[in-house]
Design a protein around this motif. Sequence first.
Motif, PDB file in Angstrom:
ATOM      1  N   ASP A 302      -4.715   2.464  -3.873  1.00  0.00           N
ATOM      2  CA  ASP A 302      -3.253   2.605  -3.797  1.00  0.00           C
ATOM      3  C   ASP A 302      -2.827   2.964  -2.374  1.00  0.00           C
ATOM      4  O   ASP A 302      -1.874   2.407  -1.833  1.00  0.00           O
ATOM      5  CB  ASP A 302      -2.761   3.716  -4.746  1.00  0.00           C
ATOM      6  N   ARG A 305      -3.033   0.010  -0.119  1.00  0.00           N
ATOM      7  CA  ARG A 305      -1.924  -0.930  -0.331  1.00  0.00           C
ATOM      8  C   ARG A 305      -0.651  -0.461   0.380  1.00  0.00           C
ATOM      9  O   ARG A 305       0.039  -1.243   1.036  1.00  0.00           O
ATOM     10  CB  ARG A 305      -1.637  -1.089  -1.825  1.00  0.00           C
ATOM     11  N   ARG A 309       1.496  -2.304   3.553  1.00  0.00           N
ATOM     12  CA  ARG A 309       2.919  -2.681   3.651  1.00  0.00           C
ATOM     13  C   ARG A 309       3.468  -2.377   5.040  1.00  0.00           C
ATOM     14  O   ARG A 309       4.154  -3.187   5.650  1.00  0.00           O
ATOM     15  CB  ARG A 309       3.744  -1.894   2.631  1.00  0.00           C
ATOM     16  N   ALA A 338      -7.835  -3.326  -0.099  1.00  0.00           N
ATOM     17  CA  ALA A 338      -6.466  -3.266  -0.621  1.00  0.00           C
ATOM     18  C   ALA A 338      -5.454  -3.412   0.514  1.00  0.00           C
ATOM     19  O   ALA A 338      -4.437  -4.093   0.382  1.00  0.00           O
ATOM     20  CB  ALA A 338      -6.252  -1.942  -1.354  1.00  0.00           C
ATOM     21  N   CYS A 339      -5.772  -2.783   1.635  1.00  0.00           N
ATOM     22  CA  CYS A 339      -4.898  -2.839   2.803  1.00  0.00           C
ATOM     23  C   CYS A 339      -4.801  -4.284   3.305  1.00  0.00           C
ATOM     24  O   CYS A 339      -3.712  -4.802   3.573  1.00  0.00           O
ATOM     25  CB  CYS A 339      -5.480  -1.911   3.869  1.00  0.00           C
ATOM     26  N   GLN A 341      -5.369  -7.090   1.630  1.00  0.00           N
ATOM     27  CA  GLN A 341      -4.643  -7.948   0.684  1.00  0.00           C
ATOM     28  C   GLN A 341      -3.130  -7.773   0.832  1.00  0.00           C
ATOM     29  O   GLN A 341      -2.371  -8.732   0.765  1.00  0.00           O
ATOM     30  CB  GLN A 341      -5.057  -7.619  -0.750  1.00  0.00           C
ATOM     31  N   GLN A 342      -2.712  -6.520   1.053  1.00  0.00           N
ATOM     32  CA  GLN A 342      -1.274  -6.271   1.170  1.00  0.00           C
ATOM     33  C   GLN A 342      -0.718  -6.865   2.460  1.00  0.00           C
ATOM     34  O   GLN A 342       0.386  -7.419   2.468  1.00  0.00           O
ATOM     35  CB  GLN A 342      -1.009  -4.760   1.123  1.00  0.00           C
TER      36      GLN A 342
END
Length: 393
Positions: A302, A305, A309, A338-339, A341-342
Amino acid sequence: MTEQRTLVGETAQPSPGPATSAGHLLQLLRSNTAGYSRADLLEITGMARSTLYERLDALFAAGLVYESTPLRAQRGRPPRSLRFDDRDKLVVCLEIGHTHAGIHLLSLSREVVASVRIPMEIGNAQEVVVDQVVGEALRLLDGRQPVGAGVGLPAPVDPLHRLGLERTVLAHWDLQLLQEAMESRLDCPVLLENDTRSMAVGEVRGPLDSLVAVKVSTGIGSGIIVRGSLVRGAHGAAGDIGHVRIPEAAGCRCRCGRDGCLAAVASGRALLAAPQFAHYGSLRRLVDAADDDPDVRAAVADAGRVLGRVLAAIVGTLNPGRVAVGGLVGVLPGFLQACRQQILADAFEPSLVDLEIVPADSRKATAVGLCRLVEESLYAPERVEQLLAQRAG
Ligand SMILES: [Zn+2]
């Protein structure tokens, strides 16, 4: 051994004065680790032979240039090359974190000669921290004299304007006094820089690199390099992305005193503050549990992510070739994935062409960056001119 010494920071700008001063000659020699022969230098600079030799003599006498003999005798006598004398010159690189300090000795060829990591509390009085880290540095030096030292600090650092530190973890520090105390104890010039900016400089691979380095440990920071130059901003606060307000953090209190900062949800401090992770007690233990504890894994993803952004906006603004993510939390594979992918989902496609999103070289990057910055500052043409004038006077 053929590292191209790239120019970073303020010294990348052309300096005033004749480009054939002794300081500029040294800059030329530093730019090429293979060195130049006297004939090369005459040709490149267009200087009169007598002037060139006079300036070289001054550089030899100051221990800044040496003459290397070719390894094998060839037929005819090959020209000997003149090089920047980076031998036996040590730089002390101090990484000050929130709970630990890294103390490293580097050679000017970026070799780590000695290195140690000690527990340290940033909330302690400045003199206590200085005593601790300088004491360790002196122990590693074991009587050797460093040519300079660089200190990476987890706060915005503006060497020129003494930016206010009120809302930072260094609120109780005085950087002027810090620099003076360290210079006096280490008996050499000391350069202060933001830790993540130093890391960004350590990540530079080529003279025209554009990259964003991000560090996610207890706090969050970033360092920006645009076409080989370090971006400090108007007052030294460039890259301080931890306190950008984001909707995901609405209502979350940040340590800076405001609500809604990125660091209030995506930093190591925020992860550790979650009630369900209180039993881990330290960020190190929490990140070590990322493989086994699914809740930690989910929270880390989380956080990645949310950072992604903010980074997507930076990628869209600067169009870097590389985003290097480091720090205790930042290097966790689940965080980085995650970073990444965002960023790929949010940033506009033209800014994503050939973009690399990779783990930073967190073991060495900050120390290497500090070493580079210290070298650039120590051997800037105008500083070399001053040094030679002092010797002559
Ligand atoms: Zn904040």
